[in-house]
Design a protein around this motif. Structure first.
Motif, short mmCIF file in Angstrom:
data_model
loop_
_atom_site.label_atom_id
_atom_site.label_comp_id
_atom_site.label_asym_id
_atom_site.label_seq_id
_atom_site.Cartn_x
_atom_site.Cartn_y
_atom_site.Cartn_z
N VAL A 152 -10.41 68.44 -24.83
CA VAL A 152 -9.92 67.40 -25.72
C VAL A 152 -10.84 67.25 -26.93
O VAL A 152 -10.42 67.32 -28.08
CB VAL A 152 -9.79 66.05 -24.99
CG1 VAL A 152 -9.39 64.94 -25.96
CG2 VAL A 152 -8.78 66.16 -23.87
N CYS A 187 -15.14 70.63 -23.15
CA CYS A 187 -14.01 69.73 -23.00
C CYS A 187 -12.80 70.26 -23.78
O CYS A 187 -12.94 70.72 -24.91
CB CYS A 187 -14.40 68.34 -23.50
SG CYS A 187 -13.05 67.16 -23.43
N ALA A 194 -5.87 64.32 -11.16
CA ALA A 194 -6.05 65.18 -12.32
C ALA A 194 -6.00 66.67 -11.99
O ALA A 194 -5.58 67.47 -12.82
CB ALA A 194 -7.38 64.86 -13.00
N CYS A 220 -16.25 62.20 -23.37
CA CYS A 220 -15.10 61.33 -23.07
C CYS A 220 -14.86 61.16 -21.58
O CYS A 220 -13.90 60.50 -21.18
CB CYS A 220 -13.85 61.85 -23.79
SG CYS A 220 -13.21 63.42 -23.19
N ASN A 221 -15.74 61.74 -20.75
CA ASN A 221 -15.69 61.57 -19.29
C ASN A 221 -14.41 62.07 -18.64
O ASN A 221 -14.08 61.69 -17.53
CB ASN A 221 -15.90 60.11 -18.89
CG ASN A 221 -17.26 59.61 -19.30
OD1 ASN A 221 -18.25 60.35 -19.19
ND2 ASN A 221 -17.33 58.41 -19.81
N LYS A 222 -13.68 62.90 -19.34
CA LYS A 222 -12.44 63.44 -18.80
C LYS A 222 -12.75 64.65 -17.92
O LYS A 222 -13.64 65.44 -18.24
CB LYS A 222 -11.56 63.87 -19.98
CG LYS A 222 -10.14 64.22 -19.61
CD LYS A 222 -9.43 64.76 -20.86
CE LYS A 222 -8.09 65.37 -20.53
NZ LYS A 222 -8.16 66.57 -19.73
N LEU A 223 -12.03 64.76 -16.80
CA LEU A 223 -12.16 65.96 -15.99
C LEU A 223 -11.49 67.11 -16.73
O LEU A 223 -10.35 66.98 -17.18
CB LEU A 223 -11.48 65.78 -14.63
CG LEU A 223 -12.33 65.15 -13.53
CD1 LEU A 223 -11.46 64.91 -12.31
CD2 LEU A 223 -13.52 66.01 -13.17
N VAL A 224 -12.18 68.20 -16.87
CA VAL A 224 -11.63 69.34 -17.61
C VAL A 224 -11.08 70.35 -16.60
O VAL A 224 -11.83 70.93 -15.81
CB VAL A 224 -12.72 69.99 -18.48
CG1 VAL A 224 -12.12 71.14 -19.28
CG2 VAL A 224 -13.34 68.97 -19.41
N GLU A 284 -16.79 67.99 -16.08
CA GLU A 284 -16.45 66.67 -16.61
C GLU A 284 -17.12 66.52 -17.97
O GLU A 284 -18.32 66.78 -18.11
CB GLU A 284 -16.93 65.59 -15.65
CG GLU A 284 -16.49 64.19 -16.03
CD GLU A 284 -16.92 63.17 -14.98
OE1 GLU A 284 -16.05 62.55 -14.36
OE2 GLU A 284 -18.14 63.03 -14.77
N CYS A 285 -16.37 66.09 -18.95
CA CYS A 285 -16.89 65.97 -20.31
C CYS A 285 -17.97 64.89 -20.38
O CYS A 285 -17.79 63.79 -19.86
CB CYS A 285 -15.74 65.63 -21.26
SG CYS A 285 -16.30 65.37 -22.95
#
Ligand SMILES: [Zn+2]
Length: 107
Positions: free
Chosen positions: A34, A32, A69, A21-25, A17-18
């Motif tokens: 992104v 990340c 995701a 940006c808290n996005k799951l990678v 997880e980034c």
């Protein structure tokens, strides 16, 4: 072996997880996909959704989605229930043995 595979071997399903940006990678990576920041590793929820399934011999293989995701393939245990797309399932077991292995059970 990367962290993802290492944890799987210990029966833990983790994802990156980034930290920015808290996005799951997904697929798991040290950076990340992104914003290219570093990631932290955390356990993924065991509650998933059935996306697709197919029966081969006496085994049902399926694709399950977690946290809206992550999509993974594995074996599905249905018990006496008949699987249908969109049904809730649990991740009951995972392992790593040359490749990822996941086992799910319908809720
Ligand atoms: Zn990011």
């Amino acid at each position: 072996m990367n962290q993802f595979e290492n944890e799987l071997k210990n029966g833990k399903f983790v994802c990156s997880e980034c930290i920015n940006c808290n996005k799951l990678v997904w697929p798991p990576s040290d950076f990340c996909n992104v914003c290219f920041s570093k990631v932290k590793w955390r356990q993924v929820s065991k509650n998933g959704t059935l996306i697709e399934f197919a029966k081969k011999d006496n085994v049902i293989f399926c694709i399950a989605e977690f946290e809206n995701a992550i999509r993974i393939m594995g074996e599905l245990e249905t018990g006496i229930k008949i699987p249908s797309i969109g049904q809730d399932l649990n991740l009951v077991q995972c392992n790593y043995d040359d490749k990822e292995k996941f086992f799910f059970r319908l809720k």
